[in-house]
Write a protein that holds these residues in place. Structure first.
Motif, short mmCIF file in Angstrom:
data_model
loop_
_atom_site.label_atom_id
_atom_site.label_comp_id
_atom_site.label_asym_id
_atom_site.label_seq_id
_atom_site.Cartn_x
_atom_site.Cartn_y
_atom_site.Cartn_z
N TYR A 1 0.82 -1.10 0.23
CA TYR A 1 -0.23 0.13 -0.17
C TYR A 1 0.84 1.41 0.09
N HIS A 2 0.49 2.34 -0.55
CA HIS A 2 0.98 3.77 -0.81
C HIS A 2 1.40 4.23 0.48
N GLY A 3 2.65 4.51 0.79
CA GLY A 3 3.00 5.06 1.98
C GLY A 3 3.45 3.97 3.13
N VAL A 4 3.15 2.72 2.98
CA VAL A 4 3.51 1.71 3.93
C VAL A 4 5.13 1.42 3.72
N ILE A 5 5.95 1.26 4.59
CA ILE A 5 7.40 1.18 4.44
C ILE A 5 7.47 -0.35 4.20
N ALA A 6 7.94 -1.01 3.09
CA ALA A 6 7.78 -2.08 2.65
C ALA A 6 9.46 -2.69 3.00
N VAL A 7 9.47 -3.80 3.66
CA VAL A 7 10.79 -4.32 4.20
C VAL A 7 11.05 -5.62 3.72
N THR A 8 12.43 -5.71 3.44
CA THR A 8 12.78 -7.12 2.96
C THR A 8 13.99 -7.40 3.94
N GLY A 9 14.56 -8.54 3.78
CA GLY A 9 15.59 -8.99 4.59
C GLY A 9 16.96 -9.28 3.96
N VAL A 10 18.09 -9.14 4.66
CA VAL A 10 19.50 -9.49 4.25
C VAL A 10 19.82 -10.49 5.12
N ASP A 11 20.95 -11.31 4.76
CA ASP A 11 21.86 -12.18 5.51
C ASP A 11 22.92 -11.40 6.16
N ALA A 12 24.02 -12.30 6.80
CA ALA A 12 25.01 -11.52 7.43
C ALA A 12 26.10 -11.11 6.17
N ARG A 13 25.94 -11.52 5.07
CA ARG A 13 26.71 -11.04 4.20
C ARG A 13 26.20 -9.55 3.09
N ASP A 14 25.12 -9.15 3.64
CA ASP A 14 24.25 -8.18 3.28
C ASP A 14 23.61 -8.59 1.84
N ARG A 15 23.41 -9.83 1.63
CA ARG A 15 22.85 -10.35 0.55
C ARG A 15 21.32 -10.40 0.76
N ALA A 16 20.58 -9.95 -0.31
CA ALA A 16 19.16 -9.92 -0.33
C ALA A 16 18.51 -11.45 0.05
N LEU A 17 17.68 -11.83 0.91
CA LEU A 17 17.13 -13.20 0.90
C LEU A 17 16.49 -13.80 -0.31
N LEU A 18 17.15 -15.06 -0.82
CA LEU A 18 16.57 -15.24 -2.05
C LEU A 18 15.10 -15.70 -1.94
N GLU A 19 14.41 -15.78 -0.84
CA GLU A 19 13.10 -16.12 -0.72
C GLU A 19 12.21 -15.08 -0.47
N ALA A 20 12.78 -13.88 -0.32
CA ALA A 20 12.16 -12.62 -0.06
C ALA A 20 10.86 -12.50 -1.18
N GLY A 21 9.88 -12.12 -0.45
CA GLY A 21 8.91 -11.88 -1.40
C GLY A 21 8.97 -10.25 -2.31
N ARG A 22 7.91 -10.03 -2.72
CA ARG A 22 7.82 -8.63 -3.16
C ARG A 22 6.65 -7.94 -3.16
N ALA A 23 6.74 -6.49 -3.24
CA ALA A 23 5.75 -5.58 -2.94
C ALA A 23 5.62 -4.83 -4.23
N ALA A 24 4.44 -3.78 -4.10
CA ALA A 24 4.26 -2.87 -5.32
C ALA A 24 5.62 -1.97 -5.41
N HIS A 25 6.26 -1.75 -4.27
CA HIS A 25 7.31 -0.85 -3.99
C HIS A 25 8.17 -1.69 -2.95
N LEU A 26 9.67 -1.28 -2.95
CA LEU A 26 10.49 -1.92 -1.87
C LEU A 26 11.12 -0.56 -1.22
N ASP A 27 11.22 -0.49 0.12
CA ASP A 27 11.66 0.71 0.38
C ASP A 27 12.96 0.35 1.17
N LEU A 28 13.10 -0.53 2.16
CA LEU A 28 14.38 -0.64 2.82
C LEU A 28 14.56 -2.10 3.30
N ALA A 29 15.93 -2.66 3.71
CA ALA A 29 16.01 -3.70 4.06
C ALA A 29 16.71 -3.67 5.38
N ALA A 30 16.88 -4.73 6.01
CA ALA A 30 17.40 -4.84 7.52
C ALA A 30 17.72 -6.35 7.81
#
Length: 437
Positions: A332-361
């Protein structure tokens, strides 16, 4: 197909690499918990029949390896939703896309008295009628006429009133992880009101890391809140404080809305909207929602109203892979969409998707609390989202100012991580707290 599904399951048991130490970040929005060496002796969670191993498996995908591709994740998602509906046929059915919904229920937003009279003359029954406190949204839940399922009832209502606002009562899941209901005691503390961070999830269990936390819990399904593994893990990442284990917003109070009551077939759009209203009523500025589901008009309206009143909503994108449909409320517009990374700062390969992606942690190679005592190794965007929410909670100013402050600390990583990685030092390395794999 069967061989492909078996390969997908086997892939989930392959072990990923271990955690690495994160470094303390300087920044304008308060000290972050650092990493230390050493270990604490873990113990089994109290009050539940599960072993540590089975409990960890339900908290998140902590073992992922080769062979886990988009098709595998897509098939696993379909199988999981089909199994959830099949195990709860008395209360659940599927919408046109296979997503679970409350059987035979249709939500009507802001209906006129004339419309309610009209729908009852053609066989609909009013199950519940109320205004959502804190959001001022009028909601009526209708039961479909005898012989109709929810999809058929929705078509009937839209023909009856093309301008009406009708929706199915969708079920939302913890973001790629099982709820893991438990009989462990609920976390208890002084009132969570006053400069609180909110979470909408399962109930939070008692745990040493939460013993001194200011937590208030409320249930949004019939019955009292009930502790869950998922909710406990999320709460610990927000406000935990137990020696080497430090939550990312540990100085804040926590308002925890339980939308499951221990039942995986709960987590309805209606319950989530009411939970958002409760948080808004109590002045919550930042809320974490580590739940995923399809677009839903009631959730969308609740999010919009809460945002208009100054609330920042942070949500996980889910763990069903990039081939899955965009997940909500993260999309949804304005919601902060978050994905995850592993200890090597790599995006999780199983991470889903949203209409937009804002930040990772951090969302892997990390520890979180188990109900009762001890810690588990967790993995998934569910566990990245509260870390981002914590950074928003400790930032000052209005929603725009908090966004600017948090994004200013974003650091680069590998893969699709939006504007970058925040809260990198918030990762608690499993070895430092003796977390069980």
């Amino acid at each position: 197909m069967r061989q492909h599904m078996m390969g997908s399951m086997i892939a989930l048991t392959a072990l990923l690499g271990g955690s690495v130490q994160a470094q303390l970040l300087p920044g304008p929005i308060g000290a972050l918990p650092g990493q230390v060496t050493g270990a604490l002796l873990p113990s089994l969670a109290q009050g539940g029949p599960a072993t540590v191993g089975s409990m960890v498996d339900t908290l998140g995908l902590d073992r992922v390896g080769e062979g886990l591709d988009r098709a595998s994740l897509r098939d696993l998602r379909r199988a999981r939703l089909h199994a959830l509906i099949g195990a709860n046929r008395a209360t659940l059915e599927a919408d046109e896309n296979g997503s679970p919904v409350r059987r035979g229920e249709v939500i009507v937003l802001d209906p006129s008295p004339a419309l309610l009279t009209k729908v009852q003359t053609v066989g609909f029954t009013v199950l519940r009628q109320d205004r959502i406190v804190g959001l001022d949204i009028a909601v009526v839940i209708l039961r479909a006429p005898k012989g109709d399922n929810g999809r058929e009832a929705l078509v009937r209502l839209r023909k009856l009133d093309p301008a009406g606002q009708f929706e199915l009562n969708h079920i939302f899941e913890p973001a790629g992880s099982a709820l893991m209901a438990t009989t462990a005691a609920l976390a208890a503390g002084s009132s969570g009101k006053g400069h609180a961070i909110g979470m909408i999830d399962g109930g939070v269990a008692a745990h040493p890391s939460l013993a001194a936390a200011r937590i208030e819990q409320r249930g949004f399904v019939p019955g009292a809140p009930r502790a869950s593994g998922h909710g406990t893990a999320i709460a610990s990442l927000l406000v935990g404080n137990d020696g080497r284990f430090q939550g990312a917003a540990r100085d804040h109070a926590l308002l925890a809305a339980d939308v499951y009551g221990g039942e995986p077939a709960s987590g309805s759009a209606e319950a989530i909207a009411r939970a958002i209203g409760w948080l808004a009523t109590n002045g919550v500025r930042v809320a974490n929602i580590s739940l995923v589901g399809p677009p839903n008009r009631l959730i969308e309206r609740a999010v919009q109203v809460a945002q208009s009143r100054g609330m920042t909503i942070v949500a996980a994108v889910g763990n069903d892979g990039p081939a899955a449909p965009p997940q909500y409320p993260a999309s949804y517009h304005g919601v902060i969409a978050v994905t995850g990374v592993d200890a090597r700062d790599r995006a999780l390969l199983e991470a889903g998707r949203a209409a937009h992606l804002d930040l990772a942690a951090p969302g892997a190679d990390m520890a979180a609390a188990l109900p009762g005592m001890g810690y588990a190794v967790v993995r998934g965007t569910s566990f990245a989202s509260p870390l981002v929410a914590a950074r928003f909670a400790v930032a000052s100013g209005d929603s725009a100012a908090r966004l600017a402050t948090v994004t200013s600390e974003a650091q680069p990583g590998r893969g699709n991580i939006g504007r970058g990685i925040v809260c990198k030092p918030c990762r608690i390395a499993p070895a430092t707290v003796g977390a069980k794999k």
